[in-house]
Scaffold this active site. Structure first.
Site, PDB file in Angstrom:
ATOM      1  N   ARG A 137      10.458 -10.499  24.091  1.00 37.50           N
ATOM      2  CA  ARG A 137      11.144  -9.194  23.939  1.00 37.50           C
ATOM      3  C   ARG A 137      11.730  -8.961  22.546  1.00 37.50           C
ATOM      4  NH1 ARG A 137      13.228 -10.420  29.272  1.00 37.50           N
ATOM      5  NH2 ARG A 137      11.804  -9.497  30.777  1.00 37.50           N
ATOM      6  N   LYS A 159       7.359   0.088  10.987  1.00 40.90           N
ATOM      7  CA  LYS A 159       6.310   0.597  11.888  1.00 40.90           C
ATOM      8  C   LYS A 159       5.318  -0.528  12.116  1.00 40.90           C
ATOM      9  CE  LYS A 159       6.102   5.555  11.006  1.00 40.90           C
ATOM     10  NZ  LYS A 159       5.268   6.639  10.453  1.00 40.90           N
ATOM     11  N   GLU A 201      -1.374   5.272  -1.697  1.00 41.14           N
ATOM     12  CA  GLU A 201      -0.032   5.400  -1.101  1.00 41.14           C
ATOM     13  C   GLU A 201       1.030   5.624  -2.187  1.00 41.14           C
ATOM     14  OE1 GLU A 201       0.205   5.789   2.080  1.00 41.14           O
ATOM     15  OE2 GLU A 201      -1.182   4.471   3.160  1.00 41.14           O
ATOM     16  N   LYS A 243      10.860   5.075  -0.277  1.00 42.18           N
ATOM     17  CA  LYS A 243      10.615   4.895   1.158  1.00 42.18           C
ATOM     18  C   LYS A 243      11.884   4.409   1.859  1.00 42.18           C
ATOM     19  CE  LYS A 243       7.643   3.225   4.744  1.00 42.18           C
ATOM     20  NZ  LYS A 243       6.368   2.709   5.173  1.00 42.18           N
ATOM     21  N   GLU A 253      11.388   8.365  12.683  1.00 44.74           N
ATOM     22  CA  GLU A 253      10.522   9.527  12.446  1.00 44.74           C
ATOM     23  C   GLU A 253      10.779  10.667  13.435  1.00 44.74           C
ATOM     24  OE1 GLU A 253       6.539   8.681  10.959  1.00 44.74           O
ATOM     25  OE2 GLU A 253       5.835  10.474  11.978  1.00 44.74           O
ATOM     26  N   ARG A 257      10.858  11.543   8.072  1.00 46.85           N
ATOM     27  CA  ARG A 257       9.942  10.432   7.757  1.00 46.85           C
ATOM     28  C   ARG A 257       8.477  10.841   7.853  1.00 46.85           C
ATOM     29  NH1 ARG A 257      10.234   4.036   9.607  1.00 46.85           N
ATOM     30  NH2 ARG A 257       8.198   3.512   8.719  1.00 46.85           N
ATOM     31  N   ASN A 261       3.527  10.705   5.832  1.00 46.94           N
ATOM     32  CA  ASN A 261       2.162  10.769   6.362  1.00 46.94           C
ATOM     33  C   ASN A 261       1.319  11.821   5.650  1.00 46.94           C
ATOM     34  OD1 ASN A 261       2.318   8.755   8.398  1.00 46.94           O
ATOM     35  ND2 ASN A 261       3.630  10.133   9.560  1.00 46.94           N
ATOM     36  N   HIS A 264      -2.436  11.821   5.929  1.00 48.11           N
ATOM     37  CA  HIS A 264      -2.811  10.875   6.986  1.00 48.11           C
ATOM     38  C   HIS A 264      -3.450  11.528   8.201  1.00 48.11           C
ATOM     39  CE1 HIS A 264      -0.609   8.106   4.507  1.00 48.11           C
ATOM     40  NE2 HIS A 264      -0.734   7.114   5.357  1.00 48.11           N
ATOM     41  N   HIS A 268      -6.568   9.543   9.049  1.00 42.93           N
ATOM     42  CA  HIS A 268      -6.762   8.780  10.292  1.00 42.93           C
ATOM     43  C   HIS A 268      -8.030   9.246  11.016  1.00 42.93           C
ATOM     44  CE1 HIS A 268      -2.264   7.457  10.658  1.00 42.93           C
ATOM     45  NE2 HIS A 268      -2.938   6.734   9.791  1.00 42.93           N
ATOM     46  N   HIS A 281      -8.245   2.169   4.515  1.00 43.76           N
ATOM     47  CA  HIS A 281      -7.184   3.113   4.879  1.00 43.76           C
ATOM     48  C   HIS A 281      -6.772   3.963   3.662  1.00 43.76           C
ATOM     49  CE1 HIS A 281      -3.573   4.686   6.772  1.00 43.76           C
ATOM     50  NE2 HIS A 281      -2.867   4.260   5.748  1.00 43.76           N
TER      51      HIS A 281
HETATM   52  P1  NAD Z   1      -5.797  -5.091   4.625  1.00 40.23           P
HETATM   53  O1  NAD Z   1      -4.636  -5.698   5.258  1.00 40.23           O
HETATM   54  O2  NAD Z   1      -7.063  -5.032   5.385  1.00 40.23           O
HETATM   55  O3  NAD Z   1      -6.061  -5.876   3.246  1.00 40.23           O
HETATM   56  C1  NAD Z   1      -7.127  -5.482   2.444  1.00 40.23           C
HETATM   57  C2  NAD Z   1      -8.072  -6.654   2.100  1.00 40.23           C
HETATM   58  O4  NAD Z   1      -7.506  -7.424   1.051  1.00 40.23           O
HETATM   59  C3  NAD Z   1      -8.318  -7.618   3.239  1.00 40.23           C
HETATM   60  O5  NAD Z   1      -9.648  -8.069   3.181  1.00 40.23           O
HETATM   61  C4  NAD Z   1      -7.359  -8.749   2.912  1.00 40.23           C
HETATM   62  O6  NAD Z   1      -7.738  -9.970   3.491  1.00 40.23           O
HETATM   63  C5  NAD Z   1      -7.448  -8.794   1.426  1.00 40.23           C
HETATM   64  N1  NAD Z   1      -6.307  -9.337   0.720  1.00 40.23           N
HETATM   65  C6  NAD Z   1      -5.010  -9.144   0.999  1.00 40.23           C
HETATM   66  N2  NAD Z   1      -4.241  -9.654   0.025  1.00 40.23           N
HETATM   67  C7  NAD Z   1      -5.061 -10.215  -0.862  1.00 40.23           C
HETATM   68  C8  NAD Z   1      -4.868 -10.894  -2.088  1.00 40.23           C
HETATM   69  N3  NAD Z   1      -3.650 -11.030  -2.620  1.00 40.23           N
HETATM   70  N4  NAD Z   1      -5.944 -11.369  -2.752  1.00 40.23           N
HETATM   71  C9  NAD Z   1      -7.198 -11.163  -2.241  1.00 40.23           C
HETATM   72  N5  NAD Z   1      -7.455 -10.498  -1.120  1.00 40.23           N
HETATM   73  C10 NAD Z   1      -6.391 -10.028  -0.446  1.00 40.23           C
HETATM   74  O7  NAD Z   1      -5.502  -3.607   4.120  1.00 40.23           O
HETATM   75  P2  NAD Z   1      -4.211  -2.901   3.479  1.00 40.23           P
HETATM   76  O8  NAD Z   1      -4.751  -1.817   2.655  1.00 40.23           O
HETATM   77  O9  NAD Z   1      -3.278  -3.878   2.883  1.00 40.23           O
HETATM   78  O10 NAD Z   1      -3.473  -2.279   4.754  1.00 40.23           O
HETATM   79  C11 NAD Z   1      -4.064  -1.280   5.539  1.00 40.23           C
HETATM   80  C12 NAD Z   1      -3.411  -1.278   6.894  1.00 40.23           C
HETATM   81  O11 NAD Z   1      -2.028  -0.968   6.742  1.00 40.23           O
HETATM   82  C13 NAD Z   1      -3.980  -0.251   7.845  1.00 40.23           C
HETATM   83  O12 NAD Z   1      -4.181  -0.846   9.103  1.00 40.23           O
HETATM   84  C14 NAD Z   1      -2.906   0.805   7.927  1.00 40.23           C
HETATM   85  O13 NAD Z   1      -2.902   1.477   9.152  1.00 40.23           O
HETATM   86  C15 NAD Z   1      -1.673  -0.010   7.734  1.00 40.23           C
HETATM   87  N6  NAD Z   1      -0.515   0.749   7.244  1.00 40.23           N
HETATM   88  C16 NAD Z   1       0.653   0.597   7.908  1.00 40.23           C
HETATM   89  C17 NAD Z   1       1.778   1.266   7.463  1.00 40.23           C
HETATM   90  C18 NAD Z   1       3.101   1.033   8.141  1.00 40.23           C
HETATM   91  O14 NAD Z   1       4.073   1.722   7.819  1.00 40.23           O
HETATM   92  N7  NAD Z   1       3.197   0.077   9.036  1.00 40.23           N
HETATM   93  C19 NAD Z   1       1.713   2.091   6.334  1.00 40.23           C
HETATM   94  C20 NAD Z   1       0.492   2.215   5.678  1.00 40.23           C
HETATM   95  C21 NAD Z   1      -0.627   1.537   6.136  1.00 40.23           C
HETATM   96  N1  GLY Z   2       3.532   4.966   6.209  1.00 37.35           N
HETATM   97  C1  GLY Z   2       4.347   5.969   6.788  1.00 37.35           C
HETATM   98  C2  GLY Z   2       5.637   5.485   7.324  1.00 37.35           C
HETATM   99  O1  GLY Z   2       5.959   4.327   7.221  1.00 37.35           O
HETATM  100  O2  GLY Z   2       6.369   6.243   7.887  1.00 37.35           O
END
Ligand code: NAD
Ligand code: GLY
Length: 378
Positions: A137, A159, A201, A243, A253, A257, A261, A264, A268, A281
Site C-alpha cells: 500500500r 505521476k 519536453e 515544473k 492536476e 497542472r 500536457n 500531449h 498520446h 514519447h
Molecule cells: P525511456 O525510459 O524509454 O528511455 C529512452 C531510452 O534511453 C531507453 O532505451 C533507455 O534504456 C535508454 N537510456 C536511458 N538512459 C540512458 C543513458 N543514460 N544512456 C544510454 N541509454 C539510456 O524514455 P524516456 O524518454 O526517458 O521516457 C518516456 C516515458 O516517460 C514515457 O513512457 C512517458 O509516458 C513517460 N513520461 C512520464 C511523465 C510523468 O510525469 N510521469 C512525464 C513525461 C513522460
Molecule cells: N508531464 C506532465 C505532468 O507531470 O503533469
C-alpha cells in the site's frame, strides 16, 4: 561516470555542489538535485534512512552502464540492496514489469520501510513509481533519471503509470518520490535521438509556462544539441523549477497542472496509433505541439507568428513535425481515451500566447481539420 582515476577524483572533489530545487508540497515535499557525478556520491543519499532494504530498478540498457556503481554506493547505507533489470522499451511499460519489481522486492526481504530506486528514463521511472505506490500500500522511492526527458519532466511531480492497449498511462497513481537526483553525467551515454526527444519536453515547458525561457531555448538550442553541459544544466534546472512550481500549486492536476500536457493530447494518440515505441514519447509530443499550436491559431488565440515559432523550433530540434500515416478519424477516436477528456469530449492545452496556456474542449470538426492538414506549419 567513468572509473575514478586520481585525476578524475581530484576533478570530482572540485565539482560544484548540486543545484537544489524544492518541490514544496507540505509533508510530501522533496528536493531535486541537479549536478554532475551525483549518482555515485555518498553525500547524495545522506538524508535517506540508514539500515532499510533497497531495490534498484533499471533496465537491460541502463543497468550495465550504471547500476552496479549505484548499488555499491547504496550498500554503504542500506541493509540489503537488490537489483532488478527490466526489459527496455515503452512496450514493456505494463503489468509484467510491475510484477517483476514486486518479485525483486519480496526476494530482497522488503517490508513497508523498503525503498525503491528508479535508475533509467521515464519508462523505468513511471513503472517504479507505480510499483512503489502499490507495494504494501505504498513505499518510498527515489528517482535517478538518466534521460534528458526524465530529468526535465517525468521524474518530478509523482505521476506514475503503466499503459493500456487503448491508451497511454491509463493505469496509475499519484505517488511523490522522496528525492530526485539528476546526474548530468549520465547524459553522455544517451543516444542523440533520445536527447532530441527530451528537448521536446524542454520546449513544451517554455511554450506553455515561460515565454522568456522559450526565447532562451531558441537561442541555445544548438548548444543543447551539441551537449554543452552548461546549457543542459540550465535547461534541466529551469524546467524542474517551473515544473516544481506548477506541482506545488496543483499537485493532483485539478486545473493548472494540465498545461504541462501541451502537445500531449495529439502526442498520446500518435503513440497509441503507432503501437507504443515506434515513435518516442518526445517525438510524438514534438509533433503534437505543432498541431496544438496550429489549433490554438485557428481558434484565434495564438498569433500566426508565434505558432510558426513553435513549429520552427520543433523542426530545428530534429523532432517530427508531420503526422504518421494514420487516418485523422482514427487519431480523433484515440483522443477520446485521453485522461483530460470529459464526457466523451477531448480537451486540449491551447496557447493564448507563448508562455500562457489554458485547457479547453474543442469541437471535433476543428480537430479533424488540424489532423487532416497534418501538422503543416501555419
Ligand atoms: P525511456 O525510459 O524509454 O528511455 C529512452 C531510452 O534511453 C531507453 O532505451 C533507455 O534504456 C535508454 N537510456 C536511458 N538512459 C540512458 C543513458 N543514460 N544512456 C544510454 N541509454 C539510456 O524514455 P524516456 O524518454 O526517458 O521516457 C518516456 C516515458 O516517460 C514515457 O513512457 C512517458 O509516458 C513517460 N513520461 C512520464 C511523465 C510523468 O510525469 N510521469 C512525464 C513525461 C513522460
Ligand atoms: N508531464 C506532465 C505532468 O507531470 O503533469
Amino acid at each position: 561516470m567513468s572509473m575514478m582515476t586520481p585525476a578524475v577524483e581530484a576533478a570530482a572533489s572540485r565539482r560544484a555542489p548540486p543545484e537544489r530545487i524544492r518541490v514544496d508540497i507540505d509533508e510530501r515535499g522533496y528536493d531535486i538535485l541537479v549536478g554532475a557525478g551525483l549518482l555515485t556520491d555518498a553525500a547524495t543519499y545522506a538524508s535517506l534512512p540508514a539500515d532499510a532494504v533497497a531495490v534498484v530498478v533499471s533496465n537491460t540498457t541502463v543497468a550495465p552502464l550504471y547500476a552496479e556503481r549505484v548499488a555499491s554506493c547504496l550498500r554503504g547505507r542500506f541493509r540489503a540492496v537488490g537489483l532488478v533489470s527490466l526489459q527496455d522499451g515503452e512496450s514493456h511499460k505494463a503489468w509484467p514489469a510491475v510484477e517483476q519489481i514486486f518479485d525483486a522486492l519480496l526476494a530482497t526481504g522488503a517490508d513497508r520501510h523498503a525503498w525503491l530506486f528508479a535508475l533509467g528514463g521515464g519508462v523505468v521511472g513511471d513503472l517504479t513509481g507505480f510499483a512503489a505506490a502499490c507495494y504494501m500500500r505504498g513505499i518510498a522511492y527515489v528517482q535517478l533519471p538518466t534521460t534528458l526527458l526524465a530529468q526535465v519532466d517525468s521524474s518530478v511531480g509523482g505521476k506514475t503509470a503503466i499503459n493500456h492497449p487503448l491508451g497511454k498511462n491509463l493505469i496509475g497513481a499519484f505517488h511523490q518520490p522522496r528525492l530526485v537526483v539528476a546526474d548530468l553525467e549520465t547524459l553522455a551515454t544517451l543516444p542523440q535521438r533520445e536527447l532530441v526527444a527530451g528537448l521536446a519536453e524542454v520546449i513544451k515547458v517554455g511554450a506553455a509556462a515561460d515565454a522568456a525561457f522559450f526565447d532562451w531555448i531558441e537561442a541555445n538550442l544548438d548548444r543543447m544539441l551539441g551537449r554543452d553541459m552548461q546549457a543542459l544544466a540550465l535547461a534541466v534546472g529551469k524546467s524542474c523549477t517551473l515544473k516544481a512550481e506548477v506541482v506545488r500549486r496543483d499537485e493532483k492536476e485539478v486545473g493548472l497542472r494540465a498545461i504541462l500536457n501541451f502537445g500531449h493530447t495529439f502526442g498520446h494518440a500518435i503513440e497509441a496509433a503507432t503501437g507504443f515505441g515506434a515513435w518516442l514519447h518526445g517525438e510524438a509530443v514534438g509533433c503534437g505541439m505543432v498541431l496544438a499550436a496550429d489549433l490554438s491559431r485557428r481558434l484565434g488565440g495564438l498569433d500566426a507568428n508565434d505558432a510558426a515559432r513553435v513549429a520552427a523550433l520543433v523542426e530545428r530540434a530534429g523532432l517530427p513535425v508531420r503526422l504518421p500515416a494514420v487516418a485523422a478519424e482514427r487519431l480523433a477516436e484515440l483522443m477520446l481515451h485521453d485522461k483530460k477528456a470529459e464526457g466523451g469530449v477531448p480537451r486540449f492545452v491551447l496557447l493564448d500566447a507563448l508562455g500562457r496556456a489554458r485547457v479547453a474542449a474543442v469541437h471535433e470538426h476543428l480537430v479533424l481539420d488540424v489532423l487532416r492538414d497534418g501538422g503543416a506549419a501555419p
